[in-house]
Scaffold this motif. Structure first.
Motif, PDB file in Angstrom:
ATOM      1  N   SER A 242       0.832  -1.207   0.000  1.00 41.90           N
ATOM      2  CA  SER A 242       0.000   0.000   0.000  1.00 41.90           C
ATOM      3  C   SER A 242       0.861   1.248   0.000  1.00 41.90           C
ATOM      4  N   VAL A 243       1.927   1.223   0.777  1.00 41.41           N
ATOM      5  CA  VAL A 243       2.818   2.388   0.821  1.00 41.41           C
ATOM      6  C   VAL A 243       3.403   2.634  -0.570  1.00 41.41           C
ATOM      7  N   LEU A 244       3.859   1.583  -1.214  1.00 43.08           N
ATOM      8  CA  LEU A 244       4.447   1.743  -2.548  1.00 43.08           C
ATOM      9  C   LEU A 244       3.402   2.276  -3.533  1.00 43.08           C
TER      10      LEU A 244
ATOM     11  N   VAL B 129       0.660   4.084  -2.911  1.00 41.58           N
ATOM     12  CA  VAL B 129       0.256   5.458  -2.624  1.00 41.58           C
ATOM     13  C   VAL B 129       1.380   6.437  -2.914  1.00 41.58           C
ATOM     14  N   ALA B 130       2.603   5.963  -2.717  1.00 38.35           N
ATOM     15  CA  ALA B 130       3.721   6.864  -2.914  1.00 38.35           C
ATOM     16  C   ALA B 130       4.032   7.077  -4.388  1.00 38.35           C
ATOM     17  N   CYS B 131       3.405   6.316  -5.234  1.00 34.11           N
ATOM     18  CA  CYS B 131       3.650   6.462  -6.660  1.00 34.11           C
ATOM     19  C   CYS B 131       3.396   7.910  -7.058  1.00 34.11           C
ATOM     20  N   PRO B 132       4.411   8.582  -7.520  1.00 29.17           N
ATOM     21  CA  PRO B 132       4.318  10.045  -7.621  1.00 29.17           C
ATOM     22  C   PRO B 132       3.549  10.519  -8.849  1.00 29.17           C
ATOM     23  N   CYS B 133       2.279  10.158  -8.927  1.00 29.31           N
ATOM     24  CA  CYS B 133       1.484  10.547 -10.089  1.00 29.31           C
ATOM     25  C   CYS B 133       1.345  12.063 -10.162  1.00 29.31           C
ATOM     26  N   ALA B 134       0.895  12.654  -9.047  1.00 27.07           N
ATOM     27  CA  ALA B 134       0.686  14.099  -9.029  1.00 27.07           C
ATOM     28  C   ALA B 134       2.012  14.814  -9.237  1.00 27.07           C
ATOM     29  N   LEU B 135       3.038  14.239  -8.605  1.00 28.15           N
ATOM     30  CA  LEU B 135       4.379  14.818  -8.738  1.00 28.15           C
ATOM     31  C   LEU B 135       4.811  14.788 -10.205  1.00 28.15           C
ATOM     32  N   ALA B 136       4.558  13.651 -10.849  1.00 27.10           N
ATOM     33  CA  ALA B 136       4.982  13.509 -12.236  1.00 27.10           C
ATOM     34  C   ALA B 136       4.169  14.399 -13.170  1.00 27.10           C
ATOM     35  N   LEU B 137       2.959  14.752 -12.751  1.00 25.36           N
ATOM     36  CA  LEU B 137       2.137  15.603 -13.621  1.00 25.36           C
ATOM     37  C   LEU B 137       2.459  17.083 -13.445  1.00 25.36           C
ATOM     38  N   SER B 138       2.988  17.459 -12.266  1.00 23.29           N
ATOM     39  CA  SER B 138       3.197  18.888 -12.016  1.00 23.29           C
ATOM     40  C   SER B 138       4.095  19.503 -13.067  1.00 23.29           C
ATOM     41  N   ARG B 139       5.160  18.801 -13.382  1.00 23.30           N
ATOM     42  CA  ARG B 139       6.153  19.383 -14.287  1.00 23.30           C
ATOM     43  C   ARG B 139       5.623  19.548 -15.708  1.00 23.30           C
TER      44      ARG B 139
ATOM     45  N   ILE C 292       2.755  16.579  -2.610  1.00 23.64           N
ATOM     46  CA  ILE C 292       3.315  15.969  -1.400  1.00 23.64           C
ATOM     47  C   ILE C 292       2.228  15.826  -0.331  1.00 23.64           C
ATOM     48  N   LEU C 293       1.354  16.832  -0.267  1.00 30.64           N
ATOM     49  CA  LEU C 293       0.222  16.760   0.666  1.00 30.64           C
ATOM     50  C   LEU C 293      -0.627  15.519   0.375  1.00 30.64           C
ATOM     51  N   TYR C 294      -0.949  15.313  -0.909  1.00 26.62           N
ATOM     52  CA  TYR C 294      -1.753  14.140  -1.287  1.00 26.62           C
ATOM     53  C   TYR C 294      -1.037  12.861  -0.899  1.00 26.62           C
ATOM     54  N   ASN C 295       0.263  12.840  -1.121  1.00 30.74           N
ATOM     55  CA  ASN C 295       1.028  11.648  -0.794  1.00 30.74           C
ATOM     56  C   ASN C 295       0.990  11.367   0.706  1.00 30.74           C
ATOM     57  N   LEU C 296       1.072  12.451   1.497  1.00 31.96           N
ATOM     58  CA  LEU C 296       1.047  12.260   2.953  1.00 31.96           C
ATOM     59  C   LEU C 296      -0.308  11.710   3.386  1.00 31.96           C
ATOM     60  N   ILE C 297      -1.392  12.262   2.825  1.00 35.61           N
ATOM     61  CA  ILE C 297      -2.727  11.755   3.158  1.00 35.61           C
ATOM     62  C   ILE C 297      -2.815  10.273   2.805  1.00 35.61           C
ATOM     63  N   GLY C 298      -2.355   9.969   1.582  1.00 35.40           N
ATOM     64  CA  GLY C 298      -2.388   8.580   1.120  1.00 35.40           C
ATOM     65  C   GLY C 298      -1.567   7.678   2.032  1.00 35.40           C
ATOM     66  N   LEU C 299      -0.396   8.178   2.452  1.00 36.45           N
ATOM     67  CA  LEU C 299       0.473   7.382   3.322  1.00 36.45           C
ATOM     68  C   LEU C 299      -0.215   7.107   4.655  1.00 36.45           C
TER      69      LEU C 299
END
Lengths: 65, 783
Positions: B445-447, B449-459, B740-747
């Motif tokens: 689950s950690v892996l 949720v940590a998948c950086p989808c939002a992070l990868a889309l920001s750029r 990062i906020l989304y990732n923390l919630i997911g984590l």
């Protein structure tokens, strides 16, 4: 509930139909140019009028503006 | 106000050329109108006013080289027994009327079967009958109506666009939609409704997601694998890890019969990632940034063998060959003049548009444009060994190192990956004390949720939006990476000639006798008949005098004497404009005028600064170190000093090599350089600098290889363009904060063991879509 199975299969079939339409359209260059066709569509009527005009006016070309 | 040309919209001066009640500025425009109206294409003029392009008079042999089999082959797309298909690059296409005209060109020439234009690429796909109509005929016809085909840049348009990317998006989108549809009962908490249906849909999801895993998401594995092989980490590594965890966990769920897993999230995740990539891939397809010198040279040249002219490909010219170059053609290699004298316009090479006089035996460098009668030269080198080609090759060798911003991004990915692993291990240890059976689920689950989808889309979205915004404001970038380069720039180097100063519109000074307004008008009317650069400049200058031009002035016996000047009789009075030679004077700079056989004076041309630069430069100077390099002698030093007193780094007499070395020097001091230039003489520095921006009056015309093309009339806004680009950094930070906020919630969900497929299915699209919205809203609605 048996009908659900059929509906699932049908919905999948429809989705597949759209998927293949999309792939086919892409392959045939539907998305190559997303601007020119929007202008081209406005010409159609005029071209018909034009060609009629040229047919009519073959004997009296002077009438054409 | 005077009338404007019915065809091209230029001012009509004097009597002009008229047909019926329609005024025309020149014979070219008039004849295009006649041609079109004879063939029933009058609606060309009703769609958009003054839509025409002014045709230039060109030599009837100009396109003869297309008959050469080796060359013809390059341009023909397809050929059968009856017809030929070609795709031509027509840079003059600029409005809907152009499309109308070109697509109805079969009415003008029945041998043309069809013509389909592509506005965004400025190309036309033309099919014509082979019999008694040839490629040169076609080129000549297009040239005559004002759309000269550009054969030099043909090569690149034949590359087809990569469509597999769209296929991948299609497949992922299909799977996303379908799986969501039958996961719907799950979302509503109806999972215990019917076990049979539930396992049936689960298996359907499994099968549908196979192509997503194997086809749509392939690029990520490849990229991640490559990075790991070189012992590096990029953003694709955590993405791949997440994808695999997500898929494996889902498969486990499905085959153990415990539910449909996260297949909807999985497909949606890939779909959003691909959309992000697609958004970032936008390029300006009709512009070319990486031209090489060959796209500037002619395709074929007239070679003289045994006193006979024959057309050969440019590659076949050897040292010592005699060649003929016609008016307006580019000198293809370093040559020596064999004929008596001629004039060469080096504007593309140096930015200086005043032609240079060349006398017999003098060396002419490749890249100059011949002005004057057909002239004979002897080749001194092969085209690819000319000075210009050497300069170009030298600059392309000095390819840039991997951008630092990319490196930063990769470092961020590394930290991210390390963070994810730490959290995964920590939660595993914690769960080991609470419930050993939960360890695997939690780690997976950690892996996930940590998948950086939002992070990868920001750029991609932030930079994609910024690039579009800049494009709207006249700065066209090669790709989104240039934005990051721009944001790290410390020094800006300007070229002077053609960049800070206007290229073609030079400042005119008239030296000589006081002329009466009738005399000015006769000069105006004569100069207006010519398309020569200097004539156009003179016309513009005299027009500023706002003289009243009566419409009863006649120009007769108009003549262009190539290499000398123009003459004609205005109301019977002989008027001449030309160089010293045409006036039988000793060689001297300037363009002389004679009225009634008497030399009245001469025009001198000086460079003039573009408008609004002072404010822009002083603003830039407060943020960046600004340098100005000029190829000219120091005659303009005073002008520069008075206009831009803040700029200390002003250097003159800079050769192309000097400019290259100057850039290199700055870089060796750790500076990051943005070079802004226009001519081929800047190409070395443009390629060497972190960011090379080419200034262009017309973005579809030739400009040296660069990372971006800036429309010349937007140069005074460079300052605000750079601010827009810098703003992308802020937006990117905001997006990163959110992801990062989304990732923390997911984590939080993952560590506590509460990451159900439902939570994942809600969290994933919300995070992705909000990132897209944030970056778009911030950038598009910035003033």
């Amino acid at each position: 509930m048996g009908i659900i199975y059929l509906m699932l299969v049908v919905s999948l079939g429809i989705a597949l139909f759209f998927l293949f339409s999309f792939l086919w359209a892409t392959k045939n260059g539907q998305f190559d140019d997303d601007y020119t066709p929007s202008i081209r569509i406005l010409f159609d009527d005029e071209i018909i009028v034009e060609s009629e005009q040229t047919n009519h006016t073959e004997d009296d070309g002077s009438r054409k503006v | 106000m005077s009338e404007t040309c019915y065809h091209c919209g230029d001012d009509v001066i004097g009597r002009g050329y008229s047909l019926g009640d329609k005024p025309f500025c020149c014979n070219g425009c008039k004849s295009v109108f006649q041609l079109l109206s004879e063939n029933g294409l009058n609606s060309f003029y009703t769609m958009e006013e003054n839509a025409g392009s002014k045709p230039k008079t060109s030599d009837i042999h100009r396109y003869d080289f297309l008959d050469l089999p080796a060359i013809k082959e390059r341009y023909i797309d397809f050929e059968d027994d009856n017809s030929i298909h070609v795709v031509l690059f027509l840079p003059a296409i600029h409005c809907s009327s152009c499309i109308y005209l070109l697509e109805n060109i079969h009415k003008v020439e029945p041998k043309i079967l069809s013509c389909q234009t592509n506005f965004t690429e400025r190309t036309a796909r033309i099919i014509f009958l082979k019999s008694s109509f040839t490629l040169p005929d076609l080129a000549m016809l297009l040239d005559r109506i004002g759309y000269p085909p550009n054969f030099e840049e043909q090569k690149k348009i034949n590359q087809s666009i990569d469509k597999t990317f769209l296929y991948k998006i299609g497949v992922a989108g299909f799977a996303f939609g379908s799986i969501m549809l039958w996961s719907f009962p799950e979302y509503l908490g109806m999972e215990n409704l019917d076990a049979g249906i539930r396992s049936f849909t689960s298996y359907l999801s499994f099968f549908i997601s196979i192509p997503v895993l194997l086809y749509s998401a392939r690029d990520y594995y490849v990229s991640a694998f490559k990075a790991i092989r070189y012992k590096q980490v990029n953003i694709d590594v955590p993405i791949t890890l997440g994808i695999i965890a997500l898929y494996a966990q889902s498969c486990y769920h499905i085959f153990s019969g415990s539910g449909p897993g996260y297949m909807d999230s999985f497909a949606g995740f890939i779909f959003f990632l691909l959309i992000g990539k697609w958004f970032q891939r936008k390029t300006y397809r009709s512009l070319s940034f990486d031209r090489d010198y060959t796209s500037y040279f002619p395709v074929a040249v007239l070679r003289i063998v045994d006193e006979e002219e024959q057309i050969v490909e440019i590659e076949k010219i050897e040292e010592g060959d005699h060649i003929m170059i016609r008016n307006d053609e580019i000198v293809p290699c370093d040559v020596i003049l064999v004929s008596d004298s001629t004039q060469i316009d080096y504007s593309f090479v140096t930015g200086e548009s005043v032609p240079v006089s060349i006398s017999k035996g003098q060396l002419v460098y490749a890249g100059g444009r011949l002005i004057g009668a057909k002239t004979r030269f002897q080749a001194k080198s092969k085209s690819e060994r000319s000075r210009l080609a050497n300069l170009w090759n030298k600059s392309s060798e000095s390819s840039k190192e991997k951008s630092t911003s990319q490196a930063n991004w990769d470092r961020l990915s590394t930290y991210f990956l390390i963070g994810v692993i730490i959290v995964a291990v920590a939660s595993a240890i914690i769960w080991a004390f609470i419930d050993v059976n939960q360890i695997v689920t939690t780690v997976v689950s950690v892996l996930i949720v940590a998948c950086p989808c939002a992070l990868a889309l920001s750029r991609p979205f932030t930079f994609g939006n910024t690039m579009r915004k800049l494009g709207k404001n006249g700065l066209y970038l090669q790709n989104t990476e240039v934005i990051e380069e721009i944001n790290s720039v410390t020094d800006i180097v300007f070229d002077k000639t053609g960049t800070l100063t206007k290229g073609s519109q030079e400042k005119v000074v008239f030296e000589g006798a006081e002329l009466s307004s009738t005399e000015w008008i006769s000069l105006l009317i004569l100069a207006n008949s010519s398309t020569h650069v200097l004539s156009r400049t003179i016309v513009g200058w005299i027009k500023n005098k706002e003289l009243k031009v009566a419409s009863n002035i006649d120009l007769t016996n108009y003549q262009e004497i190539l290499g000398q000047g123009i003459q004609g009789e205005v109301n019977g009075n002989l008027v001449k404009i030309g160089n010293a030679k045409s006036m039988n004077l000793a060689p001297e700079d300037g363009t002389f005028v004679a009225i009634g056989g008497k030399v009245k004076g001469k025009f001198l041309f000086e460079s003039e600064l573009r408008d609004g630069l002072e404010a822009m430069l002083s603003k830039l100077n407060s943020k960046y170190a600004v340098h100005v390099l000029s190829g000219d002698s120091e005659k303009d030093a005073a002008l520069m000093k008075s206009a831009f007193p803040e700029i200390e780094n002003c250097y003159f007499k800079q050769s192309p090599e000097d400019k290259f070395n100057y850039t290199k020097n700055l870089q060796s001091k750790g500076k990051r350089v943005m070079m802004i230039g226009d001519g081929l003489n800047d190409s070395g520095a443009l390629a060497k600098a972190e960011v090379g921006i080419a200034i262009s009056e017309d973005v579809f015309q030739f400009s040296p290889n660069s990372n971006g093309i800036l429309e010349a009339n937007h140069l005074h806004r460079l300052n605000s363009l750079l601010e827009t680009s810098n703003f992308a950094k802020t937006v990117l930070r905001i997006c990163l904060g959110f992801s990062i906020l989304y990732n923390l919630i997911g984590l939080g969900f993952a560590i506590t063991g509460n990451l159900t497929p439902l939570v994942a299915a809600v969290l994933m699209p919300i995070s992705s879509i909000s990132i897209v919205l944030i970056s778009t809203v911030f950038i598009q609605f910035r003033k």
